[in-house]
Design an enzyme around this catalytic site. Structure first.
Site, PDB file in Angstrom:
ATOM      1  N   HIS A  27     -11.738   4.999  -2.037  1.00 35.53           N
ATOM      2  CA  HIS A  27     -11.972   4.380  -0.660  1.00 35.53           C
ATOM      3  C   HIS A  27     -12.479   3.233  -0.801  1.00 35.53           C
ATOM      4  CE1 HIS A  27     -10.581   8.505   0.974  1.00 35.53           C
ATOM      5  NE2 HIS A  27      -9.697   7.366   1.141  1.00 35.53           N
ATOM      6  N   GLU A  48      -8.231  -2.340   4.984  1.00 34.88           N
ATOM      7  CA  GLU A  48      -7.730  -2.383   3.038  1.00 34.88           C
ATOM      8  C   GLU A  48      -6.911  -3.521   2.719  1.00 34.88           C
ATOM      9  OE1 GLU A  48      -8.356   2.424   2.466  1.00 34.88           O
ATOM     10  OE2 GLU A  48      -6.542   1.602   3.378  1.00 34.88           O
ATOM     11  N   ARG A  76      -2.493  -1.876  -3.757  1.00 35.15           N
ATOM     12  CA  ARG A  76      -3.018  -1.234  -3.608  1.00 35.15           C
ATOM     13  C   ARG A  76      -3.599  -0.075  -4.923  1.00 35.15           C
ATOM     14  NH1 ARG A  76      -4.163   4.333   0.075  1.00 35.15           N
ATOM     15  NH2 ARG A  76      -6.184   4.594  -1.179  1.00 35.15           N
ATOM     16  N   ARG A 126      -6.228  17.865   0.995  1.00 34.39           N
ATOM     17  CA  ARG A 126      -6.923  17.829   0.032  1.00 34.39           C
ATOM     18  C   ARG A 126      -7.880  19.014  -0.041  1.00 34.39           C
ATOM     19  NH1 ARG A 126      -7.279  11.722  -1.954  1.00 34.39           N
ATOM     20  NH2 ARG A 126      -5.785  11.574   0.634  1.00 34.39           N
ATOM     21  N   ASN A 134       0.668  -1.481  -0.128  1.00 35.23           N
ATOM     22  CA  ASN A 134       0.109   0.155  -0.168  1.00 35.23           C
ATOM     23  C   ASN A 134       0.860   1.323  -0.245  1.00 35.23           C
ATOM     24  OD1 ASN A 134      -2.072   2.316   0.716  1.00 35.23           O
ATOM     25  ND2 ASN A 134      -3.287   0.940   2.165  1.00 35.23           N
TER      26      ASN A 134
END
Length: 411
Positions: free
Chosen positions: A191, A389, A103, A251, A12
């Site tokens: 996500h 994840e 990922r 962001r 990741n």
């Protein structure tokens, strides 16, 4: 003689870190059906290009390594991945990995499920870099590093966009000329690996809620919300890129396109605007203090409080928008670094939702980060579920590894 169970790695690669987890695949996973791979160890390098630090832990929490490095030694993601792979290889010498799952943030319109990586896949992922400039280049750096070091190794790409691939056209459209939609300029959502895990986890801990209308708030340095109905993604707050929706660590979240046009008219170049929107906005830009929610909560600066208030206000608005999409709300779930670990942020968001949804937070349960943080009389239950994840990437990688082994045996 007993052979060790196959080992897979999960990578990741984030904007300032590389995480690598080691999983073993139980023997039962070689037959039909999915069997969850088991986490063996986890390592990461954070602070890449700033203050590199390597940590490695076994699954039970036992530390294996904790070391800081000079900036010049880990100046980029390529160096970070090579270093962490070297450290992990010491413990994997007798059982090297048979596959690596990555990922990958953006899969575009072409990839709606995990895929084996080949030259064609890699080329298509390269073309998507402009839509995910903060993450996609680092995802691809790790893939290339493996291809160079071990070209025979099975590599699998698992996409943050794939879980949202079944959205209705209303959730995909942008208000631009339709020809751009036909060219792939549409709302994808992100996500998805996290939301897929939460959908699975919710079926285990609250199956009655999992069948209903659920909004999941993935709140971390990157933040978004997702509307689930019966465990399927119906809509998401992020769109074509991971800039859309609520403000994040650095962001901007949703902004008036006219503001971007104004910046360009003032003479800012496209790359300067991109850097500002991705790296200098959100909590960092509003507060002038930090992108880290923990630092902001400890700060006495008025703008730090302003940034937190705006973050909670916008998150609550997004819950309301997604509830409209779902035609109601049966549960709210918080996850990810801030969502699962910040009682203050959860309380601030829920305070905006009390009048509309009848949410009655249990302060003690919230402070303790319990699984259910509302009183029994709350009209809408609110849950806290840590995400995984990497576990979803491991599951998909094990599935494709099994298929590759079956094809090889049949050849």
């Amino acid at each position: 003689m007993n052979h060790p169970s196959p080992t897979i790695l999960v990578v990741n690669a984030g904007s300032s870190s590389v995480k690598v987890s080691v999983y073993t695949v139980p023997e039962a996973a070689h037959g039909d059906g999915d069997v969850n791979p088991e986490l063996s160890a986890h390592g990461q390098i954070e602070g890449i290009g700033v203050a590199p630090r390597l940590t490695v832990h076994m699954a039970d929490g036992r530390p294996v390594a904790d070391e800081r490095f000079p900036l010049a030694q880990v100046a980029d993601h390529d160096a970070a991945f090579r270093l962490i792979r070297l450290v992990l290889s010491i413990g994997l010498r007798d059982n090297p990995p048979v596959a690596i799952g990555h990922r990958v943030v953006h899969g575009g319109a072409d990839f709606t499920e995990a895929v084996r990586i080949d030259d064609e896949v890699l080329a298509k992922l390269e073309a998507l870099v402009p839509l995910a400039p903060l993450h996609q280049p680092h995802n691809l750096t790790a893939i290339r590093a493996v291809r160079e070091a071990a070209p025979e190794l099975l590599q699998v790409a698992c996409f943050d966009t794939a879980f949202h691939a079944g959205h209705d056209v209303m959730a995909q459209l942008l208000g631009l000329p339709y020809r751009y939609f036909e060219q792939g300029i549409r709302r994808y959502g992100f996500h998805g690996l996290s939301y897929e895990y939460i959908a699975r986890r919710l079926r285990q801990v609250a199956p009655d809620l999992a069948e209903g209308r659920v909004v999941v708030a993935h709140l971390g340095n990157g933040a978004s919300l997702c509307a689930l109905r019966d465990g399927r993604s119906i809509d998401s707050t992020m769109g074509l890129t991971a800039l859309d929706g609520m403000p994040m660590g650095t962001r901007c979240g949703a902004v008036d396109p006219g503001a971007v046009l104004w910046l360009a008219q003032q003479g800012m170049r496209a790359d300067e605007i991109q850097a500002m929107l991705y790296q200098e906005s959100g909590l960092k830009g509003l507060s002038g203090v930090s992108s880290d929610m923990r630092v902001l909560q400890a700060s006495a600066e008025p703008r730090a409080r302003l940034a937190i208030d705006f973050y909670a206000y916008r998150a609550a608005q997004e819950v309301g928008k997604l509830a409209v999409t779902l035609g109601g709300l049966d549960a709210l779930v918080f996850t990810a670094g801030i969502g699962a670990n910040s009682p203050e942020v959860r309380a601030r968001i829920c305070a905006h939702l009390t009048g509309l949804f009848g949410i009655e937070l249990d302060p003690g349960a919230n402070d303790d980060n319990r699984q259910r943080i509302t009183h029994d009389g709350s009209r809408i239950p609110v849950l806290v579920l840590p995400t995984d994840e990497e576990g979803i990437v491991a599951l998909s990688t094990a599935r494709l590894m099994r298929e590759a082994m079956a094809q090889k045996a049949a050849a």
